[in-house]
Motif scaffolding. Structure first.
Motif, short mmCIF file in Angstrom:
data_model
loop_
_atom_site.label_atom_id
_atom_site.label_comp_id
_atom_site.label_asym_id
_atom_site.label_seq_id
_atom_site.Cartn_x
_atom_site.Cartn_y
_atom_site.Cartn_z
N CYS A 36 0.83 -1.19 0.00
CA CYS A 36 0.00 0.00 0.00
C CYS A 36 0.86 1.23 0.00
O CYS A 36 0.39 2.32 -0.23
CB CYS A 36 -0.96 0.00 1.16
SG CYS A 36 -0.29 0.74 2.59
N HIS A 101 -11.09 0.34 1.82
CA HIS A 101 -9.74 0.80 2.14
C HIS A 101 -9.28 1.80 1.08
O HIS A 101 -8.90 1.42 -0.02
CB HIS A 101 -8.78 -0.39 2.20
CG HIS A 101 -7.45 -0.09 2.82
ND1 HIS A 101 -7.07 -0.56 4.06
CD2 HIS A 101 -6.40 0.65 2.38
CE1 HIS A 101 -5.85 -0.14 4.35
NE2 HIS A 101 -5.42 0.60 3.34
N HIS A 103 -7.19 5.79 0.52
CA HIS A 103 -6.38 6.87 1.10
C HIS A 103 -6.80 8.16 0.41
O HIS A 103 -6.04 8.77 -0.34
CB HIS A 103 -4.89 6.57 0.93
CG HIS A 103 -4.44 5.34 1.66
ND1 HIS A 103 -4.14 5.34 3.01
CD2 HIS A 103 -4.30 4.06 1.26
CE1 HIS A 103 -3.81 4.11 3.39
NE2 HIS A 103 -3.90 3.31 2.35
N GLU A 187 -4.29 1.61 9.49
CA GLU A 187 -3.76 0.30 9.32
C GLU A 187 -2.50 0.12 10.15
O GLU A 187 -1.63 0.99 10.19
CB GLU A 187 -3.49 -0.01 7.84
CG GLU A 187 -2.60 0.96 7.11
CD GLU A 187 -2.47 0.61 5.63
OE1 GLU A 187 -1.98 -0.48 5.31
OE2 GLU A 187 -2.89 1.44 4.81
N HIS A 248 -6.14 -6.39 5.23
CA HIS A 248 -6.41 -5.58 4.04
C HIS A 248 -5.44 -5.95 2.93
O HIS A 248 -4.33 -6.41 3.19
CB HIS A 248 -6.36 -4.10 4.41
CG HIS A 248 -5.17 -3.36 3.89
ND1 HIS A 248 -5.12 -2.84 2.63
CD2 HIS A 248 -3.99 -3.06 4.46
CE1 HIS A 248 -3.95 -2.25 2.45
NE2 HIS A 248 -3.24 -2.38 3.53
N ASP A 298 -7.51 0.45 -2.10
CA ASP A 298 -6.25 0.93 -1.55
C ASP A 298 -5.74 2.11 -2.39
O ASP A 298 -4.55 2.35 -2.49
CB ASP A 298 -5.18 -0.18 -1.50
CG ASP A 298 -4.07 0.13 -0.48
OD1 ASP A 298 -4.21 1.10 0.29
OD2 ASP A 298 -3.06 -0.60 -0.47
ZN ZN Z 1 -3.44 1.30 2.70
#
Ligand code: ZN
Ligand code: ZN
Length: 367
Positions: A36, A101, A103, A187, A248, A298
């Motif tokens: 990620c 999930h 960002h 996370e 995740h 992600d």
């Molecule tokens: Zn992430």
């Protein structure tokens, strides 16, 4: 008993050029290997050391109370969740997608965040969870959740960033976690691939944060890479199952999948399932029970095929649901709408959020 499914016909996955800003170290490697990649994020308190070591954590243990996440779904919900549908979603609603999930605070969305969110909504994504990776991004996640009724937040410190944990971080994370739209802790976890923080420190901080999540009674968002055995060991020793959670961007082997499921965790699949070289991951995904699956982008990382090389965005979660349906359908009949229903209902169960968006008459408040 079969119930009719309302087919969601809208599916606009927009193509656009990557509008990212700033440095993006190891981008290509992350795209290929499923990290990620939060190592480029801003951190605060660099160089200072946390005062909330094992001792401080232990002092709070009396506050920890079991929370049996997996027992939350009613029998009726589970019944509906297992139906092959012609009808309605598991809670009597149309199928919806939840990107579990994201960002969304990332600087690469600064120029067009509202448009990105609007595109995802148009593609059927009704709810988003945006993830904290350090103090600054945890604050940003909460602030996004404040701004949009359909966005929820998590707070926590990513293994890449734990070397930056400062004296006041855990107190501030505790304070942020009181926000009603903070639905999980993470996370957090271990990443031995990059080792941006020393492995021993990663393990210590992971333990502390599992403990903090139990104190806060929040489910865990786990990031693990090349650290399977230690991740499971720490979750067992620190009683992570009391709050449950999700692995995740699952990219482990069959052993990790089995252990994570045995601990009662969900497994979340990202755009990596669409990558050509992800044969083993696809085989593992096919074995995961439908009531333990989640989907995520992600974003802005891990863009699914056929958009690899571009910035990822939540609208593309539909492509992941489609790939999962295609793979599952090879062993049992499975439609995209069913994947949407199952994964969304699972997300609602884990994060205790309403099925569907507030605009559709659901409660705005998660907890
Ligand atoms: Zn992430
Ligand atoms: Zn991660």
């Amino acid at each position: 008993m079969l119930v009719p499914v309302l087919i969601r016909s809208r599916q606009h996955v927009m193509e656009f050029e990557c509008g990212r800003k700033g440095r993006q170290r190891d981008k290509d490697e992350r795209q290929d290997q499923g990290d990620c990649g939060s190592n480029d994020r801003t951190s605060e308190g660099r160089g200072s050391r946390a005062d909330h070591g094992r001792g401080a954590c232990s002092r709070n243990l009396h506050l920890c109370q079991p929370r049996k996440v997996l027992a939350l779904a009613s029998q009726a919900e589970l019944h509906h969740a297992t139906l092959r549908g012609q009808g309605v979603g598991p809670l009597g609603e149309k199928p919806v997608l939840i990107d579990t999930h994201t960002h969304l605070d990332d600087a690469r969305f600064d120029g067009d965040r509202d448009a990105v969110i609007a595109r995802a909504r148009e593609a059927g994504v009704e709810t988003f969870i945006t993830i904290g990776c350090d103090l600054a991004t945890s604050r940003a996640a909460v602030s996004l959740a404040d701004r949009y009724p359909f966005i929820y937040a998590t707070v926590g410190v990513h293994p890449h960033e734990v070397k930056c944990i400062g004296d006041d971080w855990y107190d501030e994370l505790r304070r942020l976690a009181q926000h009603p739209k903070v639905v999980a802790y993470g996370e957090i976890g271990l990443d031995y691939h990059y080792n941006h923080s020393p492995p021993k420190l990663q393990r210590d901080r992971f333990r502390e944060q599992v403990c903090l999540a139990r104190e806060l009674r929040l489910p865990l968002v786990i990031h693990t890479r090349e650290a399977q055995e230690d991740t499971i060991k720490i979750l067992k020793e620190e009683k992570g199952s009391e709050v449950g959670g999700v692995f995740h961007c699952f990219s482990g082997d069959a052993w990790l999948a089995k252990d994570a499921l045995n601990l009662g965790f969900f497994l979340s699949f990202s755009g990596v399932v669409t990558f050509q070289n992800a044969t083993m991951l696809r085989d593992i995904m096919k074995t995961v029970p439908m009531d333990r699956l989640l989907v995520e982008t992600d974003c802005p990382y891990l863009t699914p095929a056929p958009h690899r090389g571009k910035r990822n965005e939540p609208a593309y979660v539909k492509l992941i649901a489609e790939k999962i349906a295609e793979l599952k359908d090879s062993t049992e009949p499975m439609s995209v709408q069913e994947v949407e229903c199952h994964t969304s209902q699972n997300a609602c169960r884990l994060f205790k959020i309403p099925y569907g968006s507030p605009e559709r008459g659901q409660s705005k408040n998660a907890r």
